[in-house]
Design a protein around this motif. Structure first.
Motif, PDB file in Angstrom:
ATOM      1  N   LYS A  60      -2.041  -3.492  12.382  1.00  0.00           N
ATOM      2  CA  LYS A  60      -2.751  -2.390  11.721  1.00  0.00           C
ATOM      3  C   LYS A  60      -4.147  -2.330  12.293  1.00  0.00           C
ATOM      4  CE  LYS A  60      -0.510  -2.918   7.214  1.00  0.00           C
ATOM      5  NZ  LYS A  60      -0.767  -3.328   5.826  1.00  0.00           N
ATOM      6  N   PRO A  61      -4.795  -1.234  12.421  1.00  0.00           N
ATOM      7  CA  PRO A  61      -4.234   0.090  12.134  1.00  0.00           C
ATOM      8  C   PRO A  61      -3.370   0.547  13.306  1.00  0.00           C
ATOM      9  CG  PRO A  61      -6.644   0.157  12.433  1.00  0.00           C
ATOM     10  CD  PRO A  61      -6.202  -1.181  12.821  1.00  0.00           C
ATOM     11  N   PHE A  62      -2.198   1.091  13.002  1.00  0.00           N
ATOM     12  CA  PHE A  62      -1.263   1.391  14.086  1.00  0.00           C
ATOM     13  C   PHE A  62      -1.192   2.878  14.399  1.00  0.00           C
ATOM     14  CE2 PHE A  62       1.020   0.360  10.142  1.00  0.00           C
ATOM     15  CZ  PHE A  62       1.408   1.624   9.761  1.00  0.00           C
TER      16      PHE A  62
ATOM     17  N   PRO B 151       1.098   6.051  14.877  1.00  0.00           N
ATOM     18  CA  PRO B 151       2.431   6.441  14.380  1.00  0.00           C
ATOM     19  C   PRO B 151       3.458   6.530  15.492  1.00  0.00           C
ATOM     20  CG  PRO B 151       0.743   7.870  13.480  1.00  0.00           C
ATOM     21  CD  PRO B 151       0.061   6.996  14.465  1.00  0.00           C
TER      22      PRO B 151
ATOM     23  N   TYR C  52      -2.908   9.695   8.004  1.00  0.00           N
ATOM     24  CA  TYR C  52      -2.917  10.993   7.306  1.00  0.00           C
ATOM     25  C   TYR C  52      -3.690  12.041   8.075  1.00  0.00           C
ATOM     26  CZ  TYR C  52      -0.317   9.111   3.460  1.00  0.00           C
ATOM     27  OH  TYR C  52       0.682   8.581   2.728  1.00  0.00           O
TER      28      TYR C  52
ATOM     29  N   ILE D  34       7.194   9.649   6.038  1.00  0.00           N
ATOM     30  CA  ILE D  34       7.126  11.008   6.601  1.00  0.00           C
ATOM     31  C   ILE D  34       7.473  10.978   8.085  1.00  0.00           C
ATOM     32  CG2 ILE D  34       5.562  12.936   7.145  1.00  0.00           C
ATOM     33  CD1 ILE D  34       4.052  12.089   4.500  1.00  0.00           C
ATOM     34  N   TYR D  35       6.840  10.025   8.811  1.00  0.00           N
ATOM     35  CA  TYR D  35       7.069   9.958  10.258  1.00  0.00           C
ATOM     36  C   TYR D  35       8.531   9.667  10.554  1.00  0.00           C
ATOM     37  CZ  TYR D  35       2.105   9.954  11.346  1.00  0.00           C
ATOM     38  OH  TYR D  35       0.827  10.322  11.496  1.00  0.00           O
TER      39      TYR D  35
ATOM     40  N   ALA E 235      -2.218  -6.961   9.455  1.00  0.00           N
ATOM     41  CA  ALA E 235      -3.625  -6.667   9.725  1.00  0.00           C
ATOM     42  C   ALA E 235      -4.255  -7.796  10.521  1.00  0.00           C
ATOM     43  CB  ALA E 235      -4.379  -6.485   8.406  1.00  0.00           C
ATOM     44  N   LYS E 236      -3.533  -8.909  10.563  1.00  0.00           N
ATOM     45  CA  LYS E 236      -4.073 -10.046  11.313  1.00  0.00           C
ATOM     46  C   LYS E 236      -3.719  -9.876  12.772  1.00  0.00           C
ATOM     47  CE  LYS E 236      -3.802 -13.510   7.691  1.00  0.00           C
ATOM     48  NZ  LYS E 236      -3.189 -14.780   7.330  1.00  0.00           N
ATOM     49  N   SER E 237      -4.730  -9.989  13.616  1.00  0.00           N
ATOM     50  CA  SER E 237      -4.463  -9.773  15.036  1.00  0.00           C
ATOM     51  C   SER E 237      -4.478 -11.087  15.823  1.00  0.00           C
ATOM     52  CB  SER E 237      -5.498  -8.812  15.612  1.00  0.00           C
ATOM     53  OG  SER E 237      -6.786  -9.254  15.282  1.00  0.00           O
TER      54      SER E 237
ATOM     55  N   THR F   5      -5.779   2.283   8.197  1.00  0.00           N
ATOM     56  CA  THR F   5      -4.446   2.678   8.661  1.00  0.00           C
ATOM     57  C   THR F   5      -4.025   3.979   7.986  1.00  0.00           C
ATOM     58  OG1 THR F   5      -3.947   0.338   8.757  1.00  0.00           O
ATOM     59  CG2 THR F   5      -2.107   1.826   9.010  1.00  0.00           C
ATOM     60  N   SER F   6      -4.232   4.038   6.659  1.00  0.00           N
ATOM     61  CA  SER F   6      -3.871   5.249   5.923  1.00  0.00           C
ATOM     62  C   SER F   6      -4.649   6.441   6.433  1.00  0.00           C
ATOM     63  CB  SER F   6      -4.147   5.064   4.431  1.00  0.00           C
ATOM     64  OG  SER F   6      -3.213   4.165   3.903  1.00  0.00           O
TER      65      SER F   6
ATOM     66  N   HIS G  75     -10.084  -7.453   7.863  1.00  0.00           N
ATOM     67  CA  HIS G  75      -8.684  -7.314   7.460  1.00  0.00           C
ATOM     68  C   HIS G  75      -8.545  -6.335   6.306  1.00  0.00           C
ATOM     69  CE1 HIS G  75      -7.438 -11.401   9.289  1.00  0.00           C
ATOM     70  NE2 HIS G  75      -7.422 -10.427  10.166  1.00  0.00           N
TER      71      HIS G  75
ATOM     72  N   GLU H 191       0.861  -1.190   0.000  1.00  0.00           N
ATOM     73  CA  GLU H 191       0.000   0.000   0.000  1.00  0.00           C
ATOM     74  C   GLU H 191       0.893   1.235   0.000  1.00  0.00           C
ATOM     75  OE1 GLU H 191      -3.980   1.251  -0.089  1.00  0.00           O
ATOM     76  OE2 GLU H 191      -3.237  -0.813  -0.009  1.00  0.00           O
ATOM     77  N   LYS H 192       0.900   1.988  -1.122  1.00  0.00           N
ATOM     78  CA  LYS H 192       1.844   3.103  -1.270  1.00  0.00           C
ATOM     79  C   LYS H 192       1.603   4.209  -0.259  1.00  0.00           C
ATOM     80  CE  LYS H 192       3.689   2.635  -5.827  1.00  0.00           C
ATOM     81  NZ  LYS H 192       2.979   1.944  -6.930  1.00  0.00           N
ATOM     82  N   ASP H 193       0.322   4.436   0.076  1.00  0.00           N
ATOM     83  CA  ASP H 193       0.007   5.512   1.010  1.00  0.00           C
ATOM     84  C   ASP H 193       0.576   5.234   2.387  1.00  0.00           C
ATOM     85  OD1 ASP H 193      -1.323   7.018  -0.845  1.00  0.00           O
ATOM     86  OD2 ASP H 193      -3.235   5.970  -0.537  1.00  0.00           O
ATOM     87  N   ILE H 194       0.498   3.959   2.773  1.00  0.00           N
ATOM     88  CA  ILE H 194       1.032   3.603   4.096  1.00  0.00           C
ATOM     89  C   ILE H 194       2.546   3.785   4.101  1.00  0.00           C
ATOM     90  CG2 ILE H 194       1.401   1.662   5.676  1.00  0.00           C
ATOM     91  CD1 ILE H 194      -1.392   0.730   5.038  1.00  0.00           C
TER      92      ILE H 194
ATOM     93  N   ASN I  97       4.265   5.790   2.335  1.00  0.00           N
ATOM     94  CA  ASN I  97       4.505   7.228   2.339  1.00  0.00           C
ATOM     95  C   ASN I  97       4.365   7.838   3.723  1.00  0.00           C
ATOM     96  OD1 ASN I  97       5.365   9.066   0.540  1.00  0.00           O
ATOM     97  ND2 ASN I  97       3.538   8.948  -0.768  1.00  0.00           N
ATOM     98  N   ALA I  98       3.270   7.484   4.397  1.00  0.00           N
ATOM     99  CA  ALA I  98       3.014   8.025   5.730  1.00  0.00           C
ATOM    100  C   ALA I  98       4.145   7.643   6.664  1.00  0.00           C
ATOM    101  CB  ALA I  98       1.677   7.497   6.252  1.00  0.00           C
TER     102      ALA I  98
ATOM    103  N   LEU J 152      -1.236  13.296  10.322  1.00  0.00           N
ATOM    104  CA  LEU J 152      -0.289  14.186   9.644  1.00  0.00           C
ATOM    105  C   LEU J 152      -0.902  15.567   9.415  1.00  0.00           C
ATOM    106  CD1 LEU J 152       1.334  11.718   7.102  1.00  0.00           C
ATOM    107  CD2 LEU J 152       2.454  12.879   9.028  1.00  0.00           C
TER     108      LEU J 152
END
Lengths: 234, 635
Positions: free
Chosen positions: A101-103, A105, B435, A19-20, A80-82, B430-431, B423, A10-13, A15-16, B438
């Motif tokens: 996930k979701p985590f 930051p 964000y 940044i962090y 994502a598996k808990s 998460t995104s 899942h 997932e590119k957005d993840i 990226n985020a 952010l």
């Protein structure tokens, strides 16, 4: 300056996370599947990997296995598996930590920091064991100086918290009931006063654990008591 | 072609067996006769003398007859090897003779008394018979050593000579003919019914019903015996008759036994009888009758059927009782009492049977209704309406079992679906969370935008919680969790729970009050899941309790049960029933839009039930009470 590889489809993840981590002053590499991750680690000096488990082509677990053939850098799994079984599988193939996930930051950066510190600063060099110094995992307690460090960073504890931690660390792996802890720390058998033990433990966990709800060391054994345990994977 | 399939061989065997049997019979008879006359123990001369003496003795008696008939003895014996001397027994005077004094082989003699017979009238006038001895004659006969004439004696002497020489050969003949007979008969019985091509078939004779055939054979045998006894007086005819009838009987018996063998081989011995056919006919008739009765009974409704049964039972009881009384009064008291025992046993057995069948059905019904859907009532020894009843119950249980299995399957499918979907939701979530975080760090001058970002932050956290709770709720409600039961100290767990919530309770301005008994209270539960239950309940208290009040956490034992209660005063009016509150996605007040998924209580209840406990809610005005009940751990 440490190099961190972030690997997630997932590119957005990615990226985020980038940044962090860059805000924290780390260098980052990005990969979007397991094969890319392995080749980047082969070609560059990488100090830590954040690895997603569910990815197309080459998933996190297979990448882990390939990676461990030539490198022992710390790996933190993102999943994502808990379920407990997934966590155990990840730790068994050689991961050092996992984040579900979701985590948060802040949790990610804290765990990254912890793993890096242990790998770079403490890893390899054998520790001096003395009567005054007790070490379990990343926790180090120096009884002479009354100083406690976690991942090399000093933690401020109240005298009671310090005594509780010392007691638990001296009895590593043993479950101590609140009554027992109260008796040995307060040197008293006052009825119903052991309820305060739970509060102190809670505070202690908030100070020494990255995620107090999912402690690495100071574990709550529900309906029985508390114990300190080193990381099983190490 | 096999030997036993050849008709020619069979016919030859039949004829040869006949000859062998004739030889066997004759040789056995002659051995018997020879044995009687000591052929095997004495010399030929002794045997000959003994037999000829017997003949001479009977001849001497015959002479008396000849004399009375007035025959000329000299002339009669002229061509015979016999001499006679007749003397007066009293005077010794020779009356008549033809003996010339030549040496004799055997001799015999007899005395003949001559009576004078007369009738006279006695004094009383009756006629009286009187015989008076008139004289005695002595008759002597001599058989000469050299038999010059051909007669009975010379023939007999020759027969004896031949027989004597053959006396051991005869034994040999017996053995040979017996062996031949046995062999041939064995062959014939083995071959009986065998035809060309290896098949075994009945011939026309074998198709006659066996009992009729037996009767016919019996008639033939009886007839021949009757014939023989009729002819017993006529010697010459008797011999011929014995031969002819013997032959007829032999062939009859052979045919009969061969037919018997064929029938045994084809398995038609009993089936092909008139009696069997009659029995089959009777059986069929009875079956039809029974079917008819059954048909009639099945048409009668349940109630009337049993009424009819009871009505029929009454005359039966009357007849049996009447019979008992009759026996008791008129025959024997002891017998009457004895008769009652088997009757009582029969009646009791029937009663016990009915009771036990009823008990079984009742038991099965209770089990099935209690949830043992795979239970089956044993209907092996049941009949009629009982059986129907038990089978319908079994069918119900099978149907239930099916339904339960289907339900379980669909629940598992649902859990899987929810887990997989959640899942997939977690990744974009998460995104979003990251964000939003952010954006929060960016310097935004627009205050409205900051406010909106706050909403996004809050709602995305809520969505995260919702997804996590959803997975947990579906797993807990379908029992898709591994529960490890161990001894748990409820007091310790409550203390730990309060410790965990200390700060949040303070923030909500709620004071927890813990009441535990002095000694520790232990139940069998899974500590991790019990903590999740307490966690959910405490979360509810923090969210919904009226600030400034106390929350009561009690644990106590009552009649072998451990009861844990969480009590608090609700901040808002609880205009909802306890049952509704426990449903998924229901929150205390629909208009309240706080954090939470509305799954907490549902998850708590499912988890408690997974650990073998029970959870109830109680609403009394603003007092909200959650009650968890476990059975006490057995010491």
């Amino acid at each position: 300056m440490y190099n961190i590889l972030i690997c997630d489809d997932e590119k957005d993840i990615v990226n985020a996370l980038k940044i962090y981590l860059e805000a924290e002053g780390y260098n980052t590499f990005c990969a979007y599947n397991g094969n890319e991750a392995v080749s980047i680690i082969k070609e560059n000096e990488v100090h830590l990997v954040l690895l997603d488990i569910m990815m197309p082509e080459c998933d996190g677990i297979s990448a882990m296995v390939k990676l461990r053939e030539f490198s022992n850098i710390p790996v933190i799994l993102l999943t994502a598996k808990s379920e407990d079984t997934d966590k155990i599988l990840g730790l068994n193939v050689g991961a050092d930590d996992y984040i579900t996930k979701p985590f948060n930051p802040l949790e990610v950066t804290a765990r990254v920091r912890s793993q890096l510190r242990r790998y770079i600063k403490l890893g390899g060099s054998s520790r001096k064991e003395s009567d005054e110094c007790i070490t379990i995992g990343a926790i180090e307690l120096n009884d002479n100086a009354k100083r406690v460090t976690v991942d090399g960073e000093e933690v401020n504890l109240t005298p009671t918290e310090y005594e509780i931690l010392k007691l638990l660390m001296l009895n590593e792996g043993t479950v101590l009931s609140p009554k027992e802890i109260y008796r040995r720390v307060w040197n008293d058998t006052a009825y119903a006063a052991e309820g305060t033990v739970a509060v102190h433990i809670r505070h202690l966990r908030e100070k020494i654990e990255i995620n107090p709800a999912e402690p690495r060391y100071l574990k709550v054994v529900w309906a029985h008591g508390y114990k300190i345990e080193g990381e099983k994977s190490k | 072609m096999k030997l036993k399939e050849r008709t020619g061989v069979k016919i030859a065997a039949v004829i040869t067996s006949y000859i062998a049997v004739v030889f066997l019979v004759l040789s056995v008879i002659s051995i018997g006769v020879m044995g009687y006359y000591k052929f095997y123990f004495s010399s030929e001369t002794v045997v000959k003398e003994e037999i000829l003496t017997d003949m001479a003795a009977s001849e001497s008696n015959y002479i008396v007859n000849l004399m009375s008939w007035g025959r000329d003895l000299t002339k009669y014996y002229n061509d015979k090897n016999l001499f006679f001397v007749i003397t007066d027994a009293n005077s010794g005077e020779v009356l008549q003779t033809n003996y010339n004094g030549e040496p004799y082989m055997v001799t015999a003699s007899t005395e003949h008394i001559i009576y004078d017979e007369r009738y006279f009238e006695a004094d009383d006038g009756d006629l009286v018979y009187e015989s008076v001895e008139k004289g005695r004659t002595k008759i002597e006969v001599y058989v000469p050593k050299s038999m010059t004439k051909s007669d009975m004696f010379s023939v007999m002497a020759q027969i004896i000579a031949i027989s004597y020489s053959m006396r051991y050969a005869m034994v040999f003949i017996v053995l040979i003919s017996a062996a031949a007979t046995i062999t041939l008969l064995s062959y014939l019985y083995c071959a009986a019914g065998h035809r060309e091509g290896g098949v075994i078939m009945c011939n026309a004779m074998d198709k006659v019903p066996f009992d009729i055939m037996t009767a016919m054979v019996g008639v033939i045998f009886t007839f021949s015996i009757a014939m023989l006894s009729d002819m017993a007086s006529e010697r010459a005819l008797l011999l011929i008759a014995v031969f002819i009838l013997g032959t007829v009987d032999y062939f009859t018996a052979l045919g009969y036994t061969m037919s018997f063998a064929t029938r045994v081989k084809t398995g038609t011995l009993f089936k092909n009888t008139v009696i069997y056919r009659l029995l089959v006919l009777i059986g069929k008739g009875l079956k039809k009758l029974l079917r008819f009765i059954k048909y009639v009974i099945s048409g009668i409704p349940f109630l009337y059927k049993w009424i009819l049964f009871c009505i029929l039972l009454v005359p039966l009881i009357i007849v049996v009782t009447g019979f008992d009384i009759f026996v008791f009064e008129y025959i024997s008291e002891a017998l009457g009492v004895l008769l009652i025992i088997p009757e009582a046993v029969i009646a009791l057995t029937a009663l016990i049977y009915i009771i036990s069948v009823f008990g079984k059905i009742k038991d099965g019904g209770e089990r099935i209704s209690a949830g043992a859907v795979d239970y089956k009532i044993d209907t092996r020894y049941m009949f009629g309406d009982f059986k129907h009843f038990a089978e319908s119950l079994n069918n119900i249980s099978a149907g239930l079992q099916n339904a339960v299995q289907k339900k379980m399957k669909s629940e598992r499918f649902k859990t899987e679906l929810i887990t997989n979907v959640s899942h997939d939701i977690k990744t974009p979530l998460t995104s979003i969370i990251n964000y939003v975080d952010l954006i929060k760090k960016e310097e935004i001058k627009n205050e409205t935008a900051v406010k909106y970002i706050g909403v996004l932050d809050r709602q995305s956290s809520r969505l995260k919680k919702l997804v996590e709770d959803l997975v947990e709720a579906s797993k807990a409600s379908t029992g898709n969790l591994t529960v490890n039961l161990s001894e748990c100290d409820i007091g310790v767990l409550l203390m730990q729970t309060i410790g965990e919530f200390e700060e949040r309770l303070e923030r909500s301005d709620i004071k927890p009050v813990l009441n535990t008994p002095e000694n520790s209270v232990k139940v069998m539960a899974d500590g991790r899941y019990l903590w999740r239950v307490f966690d959910n309940l405490m979360n509810n208290i923090c969210k919904y309790a009226q600030p400034g009040t106390r929350a009561y956490l009690d644990v106590y034992e009552e009649g072998g049960r451990v009861i844990i209660t969480f009590r608090n005063i609700s901040e808002c009016e609880l205009n909802i029933s306890a049952d509704e509150l426990m449903e998924r996605f229901v929150k205390g007040d629909a208009s309240r839009n706080t954090e939470g998924s509305g799954l907490g209580l549902s998850i708590a209840r499912s988890l408690v039930e997974l650990q073998g406990g029970r959870m109830e809610l109680n609403i009394d005005g603003d007092l909200f009470k959650a009650i968890i009940i476990f059975s006490k751990k057995q010491e």
